[in-house]
Design a protein around this motif. Structure first.
Motif, PDB file in Angstrom:
ATOM      1  N   UNK A  47       0.686  -1.198  -0.030  1.00 43.67           N
ATOM      2  CA  UNK A  47       0.113  -0.024  -0.039  1.00 43.67           C
ATOM      3  C   UNK A  47       0.894   1.256   0.044  1.00 43.67           C
ATOM      4  N   UNK A  48       0.384   2.425  -0.662  1.00 50.01           N
ATOM      5  CA  UNK A  48       1.041   3.450  -0.547  1.00 50.01           C
ATOM      6  C   UNK A  48       1.024   4.111   0.753  1.00 50.01           C
ATOM      7  N   UNK A  49       1.637   5.324   1.116  1.00 45.28           N
ATOM      8  CA  UNK A  49       1.621   6.119   2.152  1.00 45.28           C
ATOM      9  C   UNK A  49       0.252   6.539   2.401  1.00 45.28           C
ATOM     10  N   UNK A 119      13.819  11.015  -1.947  1.00 45.86           N
ATOM     11  CA  UNK A 119      13.084  10.872  -3.316  1.00 45.86           C
ATOM     12  C   UNK A 119      12.556   9.383  -3.400  1.00 45.86           C
ATOM     13  N   UNK A 120      12.878   8.721  -2.300  1.00 49.06           N
ATOM     14  CA  UNK A 120      12.231   7.275  -2.395  1.00 49.06           C
ATOM     15  C   UNK A 120      10.751   7.044  -2.489  1.00 49.06           C
ATOM     16  N   UNK A 121      10.342   6.065  -3.088  1.00 47.98           N
ATOM     17  CA  UNK A 121       8.832   5.693  -3.056  1.00 47.98           C
ATOM     18  C   UNK A 121       8.702   4.806  -1.984  1.00 47.98           C
ATOM     19  N   UNK A 122       7.935   5.063  -0.961  1.00 49.50           N
ATOM     20  CA  UNK A 122       7.633   4.285   0.358  1.00 49.50           C
ATOM     21  C   UNK A 122       6.206   3.348  -0.023  1.00 49.50           C
ATOM     22  N   UNK A 123       6.430   2.139   0.269  1.00 50.76           N
ATOM     23  CA  UNK A 123       5.560   1.285  -0.220  1.00 50.76           C
ATOM     24  C   UNK A 123       5.200   0.339   1.350  1.00 50.76           C
ATOM     25  N   UNK A 124       4.082   0.435   1.996  1.00 49.60           N
ATOM     26  CA  UNK A 124       3.897  -0.268   3.310  1.00 49.60           C
ATOM     27  C   UNK A 124       3.587  -1.831   3.137  1.00 49.60           C
ATOM     28  N   UNK A 125       4.114  -2.661   3.825  1.00 55.84           N
ATOM     29  CA  UNK A 125       4.227  -4.057   3.764  1.00 55.84           C
ATOM     30  C   UNK A 125       4.364  -4.657   4.946  1.00 55.84           C
ATOM     31  N   UNK A 126       4.596  -6.287   4.954  1.00 59.10           N
ATOM     32  CA  UNK A 126       5.009  -6.888   6.230  1.00 59.10           C
ATOM     33  C   UNK A 126       6.303  -7.426   5.732  1.00 59.10           C
TER      34      UNK A 126
END
Length: 187
Positions: A47-49, A119-126
């Motif tokens: 998921x995105x932020x 400039x990083x794309x943060x993606x939430x996961x486990x």
């Protein structure tokens, strides 16, 4: 006549001897090549932020520098994010072929200032989900490495812990040159 034949045949025989008996093992890459490469799982929960789901397939089409860490981002995480930003910037005109992805392994959101700075794309996961795809070197944790993923979504290289940026950049440049005929910038 036998002397002339021996002189002509010596280089051929020496090459066969060197290849089949001596077996030179020169290694020119600094980062560890993952064989066979591992495909990004289609069911990797991302998921995105903002909380919107992101399909794992959407990461295809671009070289990715990936780091894994919690949203709190300790010193190692910060060093990895800075390294990824610097590597991408030093690639010059080739930098558009590389994206930076931070896989955040807890439910917290990373600081917006940190995302803007790197400039990083943060993606939430486990962490368990990521562990099905990426793996650390023996004796290390998932968070200690920077991983390189090809445009087809395959994890193919793992940088050592605290990598030498110049050597890592050299490997990336060599890889981008080799893929220039089939890889296009942008995602």
């Amino acid at each position: 006549m036998f002397a002339v034949l021996a002189v002509c045949a010596a280089p051929v025989l020496a090459s066969y001897f060197a290849f089949y008996v001596v077996r030179p093992q020169s290694r020119t890459n600094y980062v560890e090549l993952i064989t066979p490469p591992r495909e990004i799982p289609d069911d990797l929960p991302l998921t995105d932020v903002g909380g919107l789901p992101v399909a794992a397939r959407s990461l295809h089409g671009q070289w990715l520098l990936v780091t894994v860490a919690a949203a709190a981002c300790n010193d190692r995480c910060g060093r990895n994010l800075v390294l990824m930003r610097q590597l991408r910037e030093t690639l010059g005109r080739e930098k558009e072929r590389v994206d930076k992805v931070w896989l955040v392994t807890d439910s917290s959101k990373p600081a917006a200032a940190l995302l803007a700075a790197t400039g990083a794309q943060a993606l939430l996961t486990t962490a368990p989900s990521v562990s099905k795809w990426l793996a650390p070197a023996a004796g290390h944790s998932l968070e200690e490495h920077v991983y390189l993923v090809d445009p087809m979504g395959r994890w193919m290289m793992r940088a050592p812990v605290d990598p030498d940026p110049a050597k890592f950049k050299s490997d990336m440049e060599r890889l981008l040159r080799a893929a220039a005929s089939w890889d296009q910038p942008g995602r």
